[in-house]
Write a protein that holds these residues in place. Structure first.
Motif, PDB file in Angstrom:
ATOM      1  N   ASP A 131     -27.877  48.915  25.646  1.00  0.00           N
ATOM      2  CA  ASP A 131     -27.912  47.947  24.602  1.00  0.00           C
ATOM      3  C   ASP A 131     -26.375  47.443  24.350  1.00  0.00           C
ATOM      4  OD1 ASP A 131     -26.367  51.196  24.457  1.00  0.00           O
ATOM      5  OD2 ASP A 131     -27.693  51.930  24.307  1.00  0.00           O
ATOM      6  N   ASP A 153     -39.855  56.313  35.019  1.00  0.00           N
ATOM      7  CA  ASP A 153     -39.761  57.303  33.879  1.00  0.00           C
ATOM      8  C   ASP A 153     -37.892  57.388  33.315  1.00  0.00           C
ATOM      9  OD1 ASP A 153     -42.071  57.953  33.764  1.00  0.00           O
ATOM     10  OD2 ASP A 153     -41.932  60.165  34.315  1.00  0.00           O
ATOM     11  N   LYS A 180     -35.784  54.914  35.014  1.00  0.00           N
ATOM     12  CA  LYS A 180     -36.340  53.636  34.470  1.00  0.00           C
ATOM     13  C   LYS A 180     -35.614  52.958  32.929  1.00  0.00           C
ATOM     14  CE  LYS A 180     -35.676  48.867  34.399  1.00  0.00           C
ATOM     15  NZ  LYS A 180     -34.352  47.748  34.635  1.00  0.00           N
ATOM     16  N   ARG A 181     -37.073  53.787  32.175  1.00  0.00           N
ATOM     17  CA  ARG A 181     -37.313  53.010  30.736  1.00  0.00           C
ATOM     18  C   ARG A 181     -36.697  53.994  29.571  1.00  0.00           C
ATOM     19  NH1 ARG A 181     -42.754  54.698  33.516  1.00  0.00           N
ATOM     20  NH2 ARG A 181     -44.313  53.577  33.134  1.00  0.00           N
ATOM     21  N   SER A 182     -35.779  55.324  30.213  1.00  0.00           N
ATOM     22  CA  SER A 182     -34.979  55.884  28.783  1.00  0.00           C
ATOM     23  C   SER A 182     -33.336  55.615  28.911  1.00  0.00           C
ATOM     24  CB  SER A 182     -34.698  57.362  30.106  1.00  0.00           C
ATOM     25  OG  SER A 182     -33.769  57.973  28.905  1.00  0.00           O
ATOM     26  N   ASP A 215     -33.390  51.976  29.985  1.00  0.00           N
ATOM     27  CA  ASP A 215     -33.640  50.597  29.333  1.00  0.00           C
ATOM     28  C   ASP A 215     -34.939  49.807  29.065  1.00  0.00           C
ATOM     29  OD1 ASP A 215     -33.604  47.142  30.040  1.00  0.00           O
ATOM     30  OD2 ASP A 215     -34.397  47.047  32.159  1.00  0.00           O
ATOM     31  N   PRO A 216     -35.179  51.163  27.707  1.00  0.00           N
ATOM     32  CA  PRO A 216     -37.136  50.338  27.058  1.00  0.00           C
ATOM     33  C   PRO A 216     -37.339  48.924  27.459  1.00  0.00           C
ATOM     34  CG  PRO A 216     -36.000  51.340  25.660  1.00  0.00           C
ATOM     35  CD  PRO A 216     -34.521  51.268  26.875  1.00  0.00           C
ATOM     36  N   GLN A 217     -36.479  48.651  26.858  1.00  0.00           N
ATOM     37  CA  GLN A 217     -37.149  46.909  26.869  1.00  0.00           C
ATOM     38  C   GLN A 217     -37.285  46.356  28.622  1.00  0.00           C
ATOM     39  OE1 GLN A 217     -33.605  45.820  24.140  1.00  0.00           O
ATOM     40  NE2 GLN A 217     -35.020  43.682  23.760  1.00  0.00           N
ATOM     41  N   ASN A 218     -36.690  46.987  29.695  1.00  0.00           N
ATOM     42  CA  ASN A 218     -37.444  46.404  30.704  1.00  0.00           C
ATOM     43  C   ASN A 218     -36.179  45.187  30.902  1.00  0.00           C
ATOM     44  OD1 ASN A 218     -37.676  46.620  33.994  1.00  0.00           O
ATOM     45  ND2 ASN A 218     -39.633  45.800  32.910  1.00  0.00           N
ATOM     46  N   ILE A 258     -42.264  49.063  36.080  1.00  0.00           N
ATOM     47  CA  ILE A 258     -43.144  49.301  34.668  1.00  0.00           C
ATOM     48  C   ILE A 258     -43.278  47.810  34.053  1.00  0.00           C
ATOM     49  CG2 ILE A 258     -41.639  49.026  32.482  1.00  0.00           C
ATOM     50  CD1 ILE A 258     -40.260  50.890  34.834  1.00  0.00           C
TER      51      ILE A 258
END
Length: 457
Positions: free
Chosen positions: A170, A437, A439-441, A443-446, A456
């Motif tokens: 972000d 999990d 990675k998603r935390s 970088d939620p947009q990947n 992902i």
């Protein structure tokens, strides 16, 4: 995804330091190994951490992938733009920011290479010890948790990075770790980012441990009649606790490639390349003890190198090994494997791998940092022959199965990237889904180096 909109904003931010030319994109779409070219849509050249943050913010707004780039020497497709997007090339962020000689640490930007860093440190009597062979960037080495020829004495990047500055998905800028030699303050984020391959954040600064230049250095090379003798010699040396700075193995096929590539006249047999660091007395004692072990395993007399130019020539020979092997089969490409096993299983792993390759139509010279149980088979193939690629993958699969059955790992130093993702479930089980999990935390947009390390959907 609106990559075009992201590129338009980035051009306003960076001007000429945002390049969309085909030539530059093609350079950043190539790999050292067999992967097909995957160029990005643009290449950004930031000069500050704040610019990196702004680049990531813009890309996040437009759901545009961001791929970090050091020198492009990785071997598992880490820096390829699998889903397009913007490659962030750190070559302009290549400074030594601070050297604390009394505390034996320094702060550097990610684009500085290991050779440039050590040249800068020369007058201080200190050096940075991690040596993967290639003149890689320090940021790239941290991102892949690199190691190399000196790991047996000095450890991997994980052992030598004290703290980081990182730009998150972000655009937030965080610092991890400190210059203190230990801490119990919270989660160890430094070691989470080291080895994360740019999937959790972009490293913009590193605090590194430094070591003192040894008083004496002696390097040497000797031949053995068989792989078994050479590898058993390594195991005996490690088990006796002799402190080696480097202990490298090359098989007879690699020796032949050395001779052709570098004009050497080495016996076409397996060889060990070794180095001892320390005081004059300790180096002499270590060399003598090692010489006795070599004789016990029917090794030849050593060719010793104590002058810096002779030592440099010896290790250049080893560092050029991959290119020497490629040159031995004109027009080929390669798959570079790098399994790592417990030392007690090393001889078994190497000999069984050699037997597999002997039964295959593909050449696959073997070399490696055997002092820590890590070795490579360079599986050479015609890039236009799909059957040879299929056979290389079969051999690599066999090596991976063997390593895991022996309690080892699918990659000792090259990392996961694109090439080793298919093995992660077998090595880690449900822990791989935990990595996803994480990675998603972060970088939620990947958008950070998507398609690498974790799956992902």
């Amino acid at each position: 995804m609106t990559v075009a909109a992201a590129i338009s904003e980035l051009q306003s931010l960076l001007g000429e330091r945002l390049n969309v030319s085909k030539s530059d994109r093609d350079i950043h779409g190539r790999s050292e190994v067999y992967y097909q070219p995957m160029p990005p849509d643009a290449v950004a050249y930031p000069e500050t951490t704040q610019e990196v943050s702004e680049i990531v913010k813009i890309c996040a707004r437009h759901d545009c992938p961001v791929i970090p780039w050091g020198t492009g020497t990785s071997l598992e497709g880490h820096a390829l733009a699998l889903k397009g997007g913007v490659t962030v090339d750190f070559q302009r962020m290549n400074k030594v920011l601070e050297v604390n000689a009394e505390d034996m640490d320094c702060r550097v930007q990610p684009g500085i290479t290991r050779i440039a860093l050590n040249e800068d440190l020369r007058a201080t009597g200190l050096f940075f010890p991690v040596d993967p062979g290639a003149n890689a960037s320090i940021g790239g080495m941290a991102s892949t948790r690199a190691s190399g020829t000196t790991t047996v004495m000095y450890g991997t990047m994980a052992d030598n990075v004290m703290g980081l500055e990182v730009v998150l998905a972000d655009g937030r800028i965080i610092r991890t770790g400190s210059r203190a030699r230990k801490t119990s303050a919270g989660y160890d984020l430094t070691h989470l980012f080291v080895g994360s391959e740019g999937t959790l954040g972009l490293i913009t600064e590193l605090t590194l441990k430094l070591r003192g230049q040894p008083e004496a250095i002696s390097a040497g090379i000797c031949a053995f009649n068989s792989i078994e003798d050479a590898v058993q010699c390594v195991m005996s040396t490690i088990q006796m606790g002799i402190p080696m700075a480097r202990i490298e193995f090359v098989d007879a096929a690699t020796t032949m490639a050395f001779n052709a590539y570098s004009g050497r006249d080495m016996p076409e047999k397996p060889h060990l390349l070794v180095e001892f660091n320390g005081s004059d007395a300790s180096v002499k004692e270590q060399s003598e003890r090692f010489g006795e072990i070599v004789k016990d395993h029917d090794g030849s007399d050593f060719e010793w190198a104590t002058r810096p130019e002779d030592r440099n020539a010896l290790w250049k020979l080893r560092h050029d090994g991959y290119y020497a092997i490629l040159a031995s089969r004109k027009g080929c490409t390669a798959m570079s494997t790098d399994i790592c096993v417990p030392i007690s299983r090393l001889a078994e792993a190497v000999t069984e791998t050699q037997d597999d390759i002997a039964d295959s139509p593909l050449p696959g010279p073997i070399l490696g940092h055997v002092g820590d149980g890590n070795f490579h088979a360079i599986l050479m193939m015609d890039p236009d022959n799909p059957e040879e690629l299929k056979e290389a993958k079969r051999l690599a699969d066999r090596m991976v199965d063997r390593a895991l059955d022996m309690g080892g790992t699918v990659t000792g130093e090259h990392g996961v990237g694109m090439g080793k993702m298919k093995y992660m479930t077998r090595e880690h089980g449900d822990a791989w889904s935990v990595m996803s999990d994480i990675k998603r935390s972060f970088d939620p947009q990947n958008i950070l180096n998507p398609g690498k390390m974790v799956q992902i959907n």
